[in-house]
Structures are given as structure tokens and as C-alpha cells.
Design a protein around this motif. Structure first.
Motif, PDB file in Angstrom:
ATOM      1  N   THR A 123       0.732  -1.457  -0.496  1.00  0.00           N
ATOM      2  CA  THR A 123       0.217   0.062   0.159  1.00  0.00           C
ATOM      3  C   THR A 123       0.415   0.856   0.335  1.00  0.00           C
ATOM      4  OG1 THR A 123      -1.488  -1.147   1.040  1.00  0.00           O
ATOM      5  CG2 THR A 123      -1.685   1.226   1.167  1.00  0.00           C
ATOM      6  N   LEU A 124       0.453   2.416  -1.189  1.00  0.00           N
ATOM      7  CA  LEU A 124       1.381   3.281  -1.129  1.00  0.00           C
ATOM      8  C   LEU A 124       0.297   4.275  -0.854  1.00  0.00           C
ATOM      9  CD1 LEU A 124       2.635   2.927  -4.646  1.00  0.00           C
ATOM     10  CD2 LEU A 124       3.989   2.129  -2.698  1.00  0.00           C
ATOM     11  N   PRO A 125       0.936   5.210  -0.423  1.00  0.00           N
ATOM     12  CA  PRO A 125      -0.612   6.606  -0.574  1.00  0.00           C
ATOM     13  C   PRO A 125      -0.777   6.509  -1.854  1.00  0.00           C
ATOM     14  CG  PRO A 125       2.207   7.323   0.023  1.00  0.00           C
ATOM     15  CD  PRO A 125       2.030   6.419   0.113  1.00  0.00           C
ATOM     16  N   GLY A 126      -2.179   7.949  -1.796  1.00  0.00           N
ATOM     17  CA  GLY A 126      -2.320   7.894  -3.350  1.00  0.00           C
ATOM     18  C   GLY A 126      -1.329   7.862  -4.200  1.00  0.00           C
ATOM     19  N   LEU A 127      -1.364   8.111  -5.130  1.00  0.00           N
ATOM     20  CA  LEU A 127      -0.640   8.427  -6.724  1.00  0.00           C
ATOM     21  C   LEU A 127      -1.985   9.836  -6.959  1.00  0.00           C
ATOM     22  CD1 LEU A 127      -0.066   6.336  -8.395  1.00  0.00           C
ATOM     23  CD2 LEU A 127       1.531   6.518  -6.776  1.00  0.00           C
TER      24      LEU A 127
ATOM     25  N   ASP B 226      -0.810   6.344 -16.505  1.00  0.00           N
ATOM     26  CA  ASP B 226       0.154   5.098 -15.481  1.00  0.00           C
ATOM     27  C   ASP B 226       0.994   6.269 -14.842  1.00  0.00           C
ATOM     28  OD1 ASP B 226       2.324   3.178 -14.724  1.00  0.00           O
ATOM     29  OD2 ASP B 226       1.909   1.849 -15.865  1.00  0.00           O
ATOM     30  N   LEU B 227       0.878   6.362 -13.389  1.00  0.00           N
ATOM     31  CA  LEU B 227       1.725   7.280 -12.761  1.00  0.00           C
ATOM     32  C   LEU B 227       2.976   6.953 -12.207  1.00  0.00           C
ATOM     33  CD1 LEU B 227       1.452  10.609 -12.019  1.00  0.00           C
ATOM     34  CD2 LEU B 227      -0.713   8.938 -12.839  1.00  0.00           C
ATOM     35  N   LEU B 228       3.369   5.279 -12.472  1.00  0.00           N
ATOM     36  CA  LEU B 228       4.357   4.962 -12.307  1.00  0.00           C
ATOM     37  C   LEU B 228       5.114   4.863 -13.397  1.00  0.00           C
ATOM     38  CD1 LEU B 228       2.876   1.698 -10.176  1.00  0.00           C
ATOM     39  CD2 LEU B 228       3.829   3.850  -9.401  1.00  0.00           C
ATOM     40  N   GLU B 229       4.555   4.800 -14.229  1.00  0.00           N
ATOM     41  CA  GLU B 229       5.196   4.734 -15.356  1.00  0.00           C
ATOM     42  C   GLU B 229       5.478   5.743 -15.089  1.00  0.00           C
ATOM     43  OE1 GLU B 229       6.993   4.380 -19.564  1.00  0.00           O
ATOM     44  OE2 GLU B 229       6.589   3.029 -17.574  1.00  0.00           O
TER      45      GLU B 229
ATOM     46  N   ALA C 180      -5.623   3.496 -11.752  1.00  0.00           N
ATOM     47  CA  ALA C 180      -4.635   2.852 -12.012  1.00  0.00           C
ATOM     48  C   ALA C 180      -3.657   3.747 -10.708  1.00  0.00           C
ATOM     49  CB  ALA C 180      -4.171   4.595 -12.954  1.00  0.00           C
ATOM     50  N   GLY C 181      -4.350   4.005  -9.505  1.00  0.00           N
ATOM     51  CA  GLY C 181      -3.814   4.015  -8.058  1.00  0.00           C
ATOM     52  C   GLY C 181      -3.815   5.748  -7.634  1.00  0.00           C
ATOM     53  N   VAL C 182      -4.690   6.886  -8.873  1.00  0.00           N
ATOM     54  CA  VAL C 182      -4.675   8.037  -8.581  1.00  0.00           C
ATOM     55  C   VAL C 182      -5.605   8.421  -7.963  1.00  0.00           C
ATOM     56  CG1 VAL C 182      -5.175  10.098 -10.114  1.00  0.00           C
ATOM     57  CG2 VAL C 182      -3.118   8.740 -11.221  1.00  0.00           C
ATOM     58  N   THR C 183      -5.755   9.217  -6.793  1.00  0.00           N
ATOM     59  CA  THR C 183      -6.571   9.999  -6.031  1.00  0.00           C
ATOM     60  C   THR C 183      -7.043  11.194  -6.225  1.00  0.00           C
ATOM     61  OG1 THR C 183      -4.924  10.477  -4.271  1.00  0.00           O
ATOM     62  CG2 THR C 183      -6.138   8.205  -3.873  1.00  0.00           C
ATOM     63  N   ALA C 184      -5.943  11.555  -6.480  1.00  0.00           N
ATOM     64  CA  ALA C 184      -6.388  13.270  -6.754  1.00  0.00           C
ATOM     65  C   ALA C 184      -5.902  13.828  -8.545  1.00  0.00           C
ATOM     66  CB  ALA C 184      -5.803  14.216  -5.453  1.00  0.00           C
ATOM     67  N   VAL C 185      -6.240  14.485  -9.371  1.00  0.00           N
ATOM     68  CA  VAL C 185      -6.524  15.179 -10.415  1.00  0.00           C
ATOM     69  C   VAL C 185      -5.861  16.455 -10.842  1.00  0.00           C
ATOM     70  CG1 VAL C 185      -8.506  14.487 -11.417  1.00  0.00           C
ATOM     71  CG2 VAL C 185      -6.416  14.679 -12.701  1.00  0.00           C
ATOM     72  N   GLY C 186      -5.343  16.830 -11.095  1.00  0.00           N
ATOM     73  CA  GLY C 186      -4.988  18.562 -10.888  1.00  0.00           C
ATOM     74  C   GLY C 186      -5.629  18.658 -12.596  1.00  0.00           C
ATOM     75  N   GLU C 187      -6.037  19.878 -13.209  1.00  0.00           N
ATOM     76  CA  GLU C 187      -6.763  19.149 -14.386  1.00  0.00           C
ATOM     77  C   GLU C 187      -6.686  20.945 -14.895  1.00  0.00           C
ATOM     78  OE1 GLU C 187      -8.804  18.162 -17.985  1.00  0.00           O
ATOM     79  OE2 GLU C 187      -8.512  17.084 -16.544  1.00  0.00           O
ATOM     80  N   PHE C 188      -5.867  20.941 -16.085  1.00  0.00           N
ATOM     81  CA  PHE C 188      -5.709  21.876 -16.455  1.00  0.00           C
ATOM     82  C   PHE C 188      -6.527  23.049 -17.689  1.00  0.00           C
ATOM     83  CE2 PHE C 188      -3.363  25.144 -19.324  1.00  0.00           C
ATOM     84  CZ  PHE C 188      -1.632  25.072 -18.059  1.00  0.00           C
TER      85      PHE C 188
ATOM     86  N   THR D  32       2.070  -1.615 -12.885  1.00  0.00           N
ATOM     87  CA  THR D  32       1.625  -1.133 -14.057  1.00  0.00           C
ATOM     88  C   THR D  32       0.072  -0.386 -13.298  1.00  0.00           C
ATOM     89  OG1 THR D  32       0.218  -3.177 -15.414  1.00  0.00           O
ATOM     90  CG2 THR D  32       2.918  -2.605 -16.538  1.00  0.00           C
ATOM     91  N   PRO D  33      -1.180  -0.433 -14.202  1.00  0.00           N
ATOM     92  CA  PRO D  33      -2.176  -0.693 -13.582  1.00  0.00           C
ATOM     93  C   PRO D  33      -2.459  -1.892 -13.561  1.00  0.00           C
ATOM     94  CG  PRO D  33      -1.633   1.802 -14.930  1.00  0.00           C
ATOM     95  CD  PRO D  33      -1.071   0.514 -15.318  1.00  0.00           C
ATOM     96  N   ALA D  34      -2.616  -2.663 -14.157  1.00  0.00           N
ATOM     97  CA  ALA D  34      -3.099  -3.863 -13.980  1.00  0.00           C
ATOM     98  C   ALA D  34      -3.317  -4.550 -12.093  1.00  0.00           C
ATOM     99  CB  ALA D  34      -2.765  -4.740 -15.182  1.00  0.00           C
ATOM    100  N   ASP D  35      -1.505  -4.571 -11.821  1.00  0.00           N
ATOM    101  CA  ASP D  35      -1.252  -4.557 -10.786  1.00  0.00           C
ATOM    102  C   ASP D  35      -1.882  -3.778  -9.779  1.00  0.00           C
ATOM    103  OD1 ASP D  35       0.318  -6.293 -12.384  1.00  0.00           O
ATOM    104  OD2 ASP D  35       1.485  -5.074 -12.122  1.00  0.00           O
ATOM    105  N   ILE D  36      -2.543  -2.758 -10.180  1.00  0.00           N
ATOM    106  CA  ILE D  36      -3.245  -2.147  -8.793  1.00  0.00           C
ATOM    107  C   ILE D  36      -4.865  -1.995  -8.079  1.00  0.00           C
ATOM    108  CG2 ILE D  36      -4.968   0.477  -8.063  1.00  0.00           C
ATOM    109  CD1 ILE D  36      -2.064   0.575  -8.877  1.00  0.00           C
ATOM    110  N   ARG D  37      -4.857  -3.201  -7.018  1.00  0.00           N
ATOM    111  CA  ARG D  37      -6.015  -3.893  -6.289  1.00  0.00           C
ATOM    112  C   ARG D  37      -6.958  -3.283  -5.153  1.00  0.00           C
ATOM    113  NH1 ARG D  37      -4.412  -6.957  -9.514  1.00  0.00           N
ATOM    114  NH2 ARG D  37      -3.611  -8.409  -9.546  1.00  0.00           N
ATOM    115  N   HIS D  38      -6.457  -1.995  -4.998  1.00  0.00           N
ATOM    116  CA  HIS D  38      -6.998  -1.419  -3.867  1.00  0.00           C
ATOM    117  C   HIS D  38      -7.517   0.351  -3.889  1.00  0.00           C
ATOM    118  CE1 HIS D  38      -9.002  -5.137  -2.248  1.00  0.00           C
ATOM    119  NE2 HIS D  38      -7.920  -4.820  -2.329  1.00  0.00           N
TER     120      HIS D  38
END
Length: 452
Positions: free
Chosen positions: A53-57, A331-334, A113-121, A413-419
Motif C-alpha cells: 500500500t502506497l499513499p494515493g498517486l 500510469d503514474l508509475l510509468e 491506476a491508483g490516482v487519488t487526485a488529479v490536476g485538471e488544466f 502497471t495499472p493492471a497491478d492496482i488492487r485497491h
């Protein structure tokens, strides 16, 4: 007050991976973190998260409607400027309803893909002919609603876009027909409209200067003052293209970074996006002012923009964040590993950033760039936003758990995000989105409507 307890099989705590971590979550925040012997086994009733478990991306730079270009723009050759013509065609078709449908699916893809916050330009403000809608912020509100429907936080970076190009030191070329819906006419009119937007539990309102070619120098300080008075994040596309630098030098006799510095734009709440083609003086200006840098490696390579000087910028004092920009992939990990791998290609040496440093760019520093300074960490008092990466997939199986950060950054990759959990709410559970059913179909339908 109800407490939800999570038991994390492994957790990245900012400096190391810890086995058996218990998080107590109350009212959307982490109330307590327990490690060691007391966390070896799941407490009764705990929600069990297997993996790391990581902090949200934090996806610090997004143009949601660009997702409709994926695949379409991979035919033939060209440059950023030819790609832009395809982008205009999609932008012309957007309505409040179609934008909401597409963005809802795009933000759901981010959650997966594990993203919990987005900056929408965000710069598609008005009707295609430039006429304001009855609700002047209906397009931005569609994006805010879409993020809420997908269960993630949004910082709406409401963007000033006034001109097609730099004309001279006093003014810009008028918007072309494709750009009419982007423009409010003046920075003052933009500020009046943007001031109607409001923060919310999962919403922050920030500002953006599209670029020095789209905002004449005389209007830059208006935007900077608006953001400063609200202590809001301020983002700007900076030196993404050499043509932008050449035009700025011809009109103003200085680089874009110097122009922004001279008009009060740079500073600790400001993030330059891309920061690709910089001089040594530019790097010193950006780093010395504490201005952040958002790198978007998958878009920068997709558009053949170039590799920005991320390492010298960070060494000069510029915090790094990451974004998926045009969503060539989400894919933020990418994005994190691409920043390191790009530097390896340029320097022909390895190991410029540790996995922990890359994760900080994707989590804590990305959230800070979006105005969520209380997110991006697994600690008491922080927002309860986190994501879990499987350690037993065909990509991630094998390395020992203590190398979980390296495994996540360089193999997952996002395919590995479970929660994915946002504000204590399970948004993605066991690899499936809990709020948006059948995300692939939702994406296909919304994109087909825009391309038809």
C-alpha cells in the motif's frame, strides 16, 4: 464517530516498506498508524489489503479530453504542432454533457491506476464560437462533477488562454477559430468568471496560465495576483517547445522563465509544466524561487518534445511532480520510472533517483503541487487516500517485500492496482471500480460520441 480499520500487508511509509501496518480511518483522515508486533495479524473486522500500500498517486497535469486522441494520433509522422490540429477537432465537439461523460470515464481510469487526485488544466470554457454558456463555468463544473462521480479529488486549474501567439511586447495575436472557446478576452474577465468557482471536500480551485504565447505579458500579473490572494496553486506550460522560446525572445528579449519571474508568476505555489528547453539561468530562476516542475514523460516522448532537465531543476530547488498530460497512457508509475530512464539515456549512467524519491514525486510532492498539502503520506492526520499494488502478479512476483518500492516503480502497471481508497472510501476494490461500472465501455462510448 465511526472508525474503519485497514490492515496493510505491506506499506511504504516514505522511507521504507513496513510489514503489517494498521490504519485507523475516521472522517476521511488517518486517525492512527500502528506498526510492529501489534500489527502482525489483522485485527478483528479490519479491511485487509494484500500487497504493497502506497499513499494515493497524484496526477498533477491532465487534459481530460485528450484521452479521446489515444490511438488516433499514432498514424504517420509530425510534430507537436500537427498533433495540435487533431486536438482542436476533438475540443470543438465537446459539450457540457459529453465532457462530463468522457471525464467521468477518464477519472475512473485514473482511480484504477491508483490516482487519488488529479490536476485538471482546464481551458475549454465556452461554446465553440466563444459565446459564454448561461452558466459561465458549466464546463468546469462538468469536470468537477465527473471527478466526484469517479470518487477522486480534483484541483481544477482554471486556465487563462487569450491569444494564438505572441504578436509583440504589448499584445498577442487574436485567438484563431479553434481557440475562441478557450478565451475570456482579458485576464480580468477570466478572474471574474473563475472567482465563481468554489472549493469543496474533494475540490480545490487553482489557476493556470496556458503559456507565455497564450497570455500576453501585461496580463500575467493579474493571474498571479488572483492565485496569490487565494493562496491557490498556479500552473503554467513552460518552455515546452523551442518555438515558444524563440517567439518570447523575439518579442520580449528574454526567455519565458525570465518573463514569468519578472511578472511575479514564479514562486512556491507555482508549478511549471514540462520545463523542457531551459537555459542555466532559467533553471536557477525556477529552483531559486521554489517553483515546482511537473514532468510528463509519456506525453513528452509521445509528442517528441524532448527530455527536460529534471535532475538539475531538482538540485536547484524545484520540487518534482508528475502528470499524464495528454493521456497517451494513464500510469503514474510509468511516469515515475520514465523520468529516471530518460535521464539514464541522456547521461548513460543509472540511479539518478531512488525508488523512494520517485514515489515522493508521484505522491506527496504531487499533492502539494495541487494544493493538497495534507495528502500523499501514510501518517496520522493525513487524508485517508491510498492505493495497493499487488506483489504477486506476473510483473511483480519475485522480489522480496522490502524492495516493494523498487518493484512498484520499476515493474508494476495499472493492471497491478488492487485497491484505491479516497477519503476513507473504497473507490477501487479487488481491481474493479466501485462507482463506475464497466469503465472500458464507458470510455469507448464517450470517445466514439466525440469522434463520430
Amino acid at each position: 464517530m465511526q472508525v474503519t480499520t485497514y490492515w496493510l500487508e505491506h506499506a511504504w511509509l516514505g522511507t521504507h516498506v513496513e510489514p503489517g501496518v494498521v490504519l485507523d480511518v475516521r472522517e476521511g483522515r488517518i486517525a492512527a498508524v500502528r506498526t510492529g508486533a501489534e500489527a502482525e495479524a489483522p485485527p478483528p473486522g479490519a479491511v485487509i489489503l494484500r500487497g504493497l500500500t502506497l499513499p494515493g498517486l497524484a496526477n498533477a497535469h491532465s487534459h481530460a479530453f485528450h484521452r479521446a486522441l489515444r490511438g488516433l494520433v499514432q498514424v504517420g509522422s509530425g510534430t507537436f504542432w500537427t498533433w495540435r490540429e487533431f486536438m482542436y477537432r476533438v475540443a470543438a465537439r465537446l459539450t457540457p454533457e459529453s465532457y462530463h461523460a468522457l471525464a467521468r470515464a477518464v477519472y475512473a481510469e485514473m482511480a484504477l491506476a491508483g490516482v487519488t487526485a488529479v490536476g485538471e488544466f482546464h481551458y475549454v470554457h465556452h461554446a465553440p464560437d466563444g459565446t459564454p454558456y448561461a452558466d459561465p463555468n458549466v464546463m468546469g463544473e462538468a469536470l468537477i462533477a465527473a471527478a466526484g462521480d469517479a470518487g477522486i479529488r480534483i484541483t481544477l486549474l482554471d486556465t487563462v488562454y487569450l491569444s494564438a501567439a505572441i504578436r509583440d511586447k504589448h499584445s498577442g495575436e487574436p485567438p484563431n477559430p479553434h481557440q475562441l472557446r478557450f478565451s475570456d478576452g482579458t485576464a480580468e474577465a477570466w478572474a471574474e468568471r473563475a472567482s465563481l468557482l468554489k472549493d469543496g471536500e474533494l475540490v480545490r480551485i487553482g489557476a493556470a496560465i496556458h503559456s507565455v504565447r497564450a497570455v500576453p505579458a501585461a496580463q500575467l500579473s493579474t493571474v498571479a495576483s488572483w492565485a496569490a490572494s487565494r493562496e491557490a496553486p498556479l500552473h503554467v506550460h513552460l518552455s515546452e517547445q523551442t518555438a515558444e522560446n524563440d517567439a518570447c525572445l523575439a518579442a520580449y528579449g528574454c526567455t519565458p522563465a525570465r518573463l514569468l519571474a519578472d511578472h511575479g508568476v514564479l514562486g512556491r505555489r507555482t508549478t511549471g509544466v514540462h520545463n523542457t528547453h531551459l537555459t542555466d539561468e532559467d533553471i536557477a530562476l525556477i529552483g531559486g524561487s521554489g517553483t515546482g516542475t511537473c514532468m510528463c514523460p509519456t506525453t513528452e516522448r509521445d509528442l517528441a518534445d524532448g527530455i527536460g532537465p529534471a535532475l538539475p531543476l531538482q538540485q536547484a530547488g524545484s520540487p518534482l511532480s508528475l502528470g499524464s498530460d495528454s493521456h497517451a497512457v494513464i500510469d503514474l508509475l510509468e511516469e515515475a520510472r520514465a523520468m529516471e530512464l530518460n535521464e539514464r539515456l541522456r547521461s548513460r549512467t543509472r540511479g539518478h533517483w531512488t525508488a523512494a524519491a520517485l514515489l515522493r514525486a508521484a505522491t506527496e510532492d504531487g499533492h502539494a503541487a495541487l494544493g493538497w498539502s495534507d495528502a500523499g503520506r501514510l501518517e496520522s492526520g493525513a487524508l485517508a487516500d491510498f492505493t495497493t499494488v499487488a506483489l504477486d502478479s506476473v510483473r511483480t512476483a519475485g522480489p522480496v517485500p522490502r524492495l516493494g518500492a523498487e518493484t512498484a516503480v520499476f515493474t508494476a502497471t495499472p493492471a497491478d492496482i488492487r485497491h484505491t481508497v479516497v477519503a476513507g472510501r473504497h473507490v477501487v476494490r479487488d481491481g474493479a471500480h466501485a462507482l463506475v461500472p464497466d469503465v472500458p465501455s464507458a470510455l469507448a462510448e464517450s470517445i466514439a460520441a466525440l469522434r463520430s
